[in-house]
Design a protein around this motif. Structure first.
Motif, short mmCIF file in Angstrom:
data_model
loop_
_atom_site.label_atom_id
_atom_site.label_comp_id
_atom_site.label_asym_id
_atom_site.label_seq_id
_atom_site.Cartn_x
_atom_site.Cartn_y
_atom_site.Cartn_z
N ASP A 77 22.85 -9.91 4.77
CA ASP A 77 22.88 -11.27 4.24
C ASP A 77 22.33 -12.27 5.24
OD1 ASP A 77 23.95 -10.30 1.91
OD2 ASP A 77 26.03 -10.83 2.40
N GLY A 81 19.04 -14.45 4.55
CA GLY A 81 19.11 -15.91 4.58
C GLY A 81 18.15 -16.51 5.58
N ASN A 84 14.60 -16.18 4.18
CA ASN A 84 14.38 -17.15 3.10
C ASN A 84 14.21 -18.55 3.66
OD1 ASN A 84 14.49 -15.22 1.10
ND2 ASN A 84 16.67 -15.52 0.69
#
Length: 160
Positions: A77, A81, A84
């Motif tokens: 994650d 993140g 992104n």
């Protein structure tokens, strides 16, 4: 109930051969400190060849099972993140740079051309003023006489 039985390795149970003073290169007084080394290798050469051909990616994949699933999910994650955020930041920066550069071309170039043209007009006016001043310096009485002559003609005419 569980019974534990200690099994000793044959490596440690075998008797250490007693070297003679002729056979030993470096003799020590305390034989208990000497390390016993087994000259026979238990590792086959095939496993060494397998390790040499293994890629770094394969080694990292093999380590996947060491990390608990919760930690793997948290790491995944975080990396997702971060990637992104980096993508969106680079995308926004590229779009902003495009807007700024096109605005500069559409507004800045015509303004710069108009400014340069205005500067040329100002420079031409200065040159004309300098030429007029230079002409007055070369013939100082011509303009004054013409101005006085015109003024005298107006005064000599009778008023009606």
């Amino acid at each position: 109930m569980v019974n534990l039985i200690e099994v000793e390795d044959e490596h440690f149970t075998s008797e250490k051969p007693a070297p003679t003073q002729k056979d030993v290169l470096l003799a020590s007084d305390n034989e208990e400190e000497d390390d016993f080394t087994d000259t026979e290798s238990e590792i086959s050469t095939e496993s060494v060849l397998e390790l040499e051909t293994e890629t770094l990616y394969e080694r990292v994949i093999a380590l996947k099972d060491i990390i608990p699933p919760q930690s793997r999910r948290r790491i995944t994650d975080t990396v997702s993140g971060l990637s992104n955020f980096t993508k969106s930041t680079l995308s926004f920066s590229g779009k902003a740079l495009w807007v700024i550069s096109t605005s500069a071309f559409l507004l800045g170039v015509p303004w710069a051309l108009a400014f340069a043209e205005e500067e040329q007009y100002v420079q031409m006016e200065k040159e004309q003023g300098m030429m007029k001043g230079a002409n007055e310096m070369l013939t100082p009485g011509a303009n004054a006489a013409a101005a006085l002559g015109g003024a005298q003609e107006q005064q000599s005419q009778p008023a009606l």
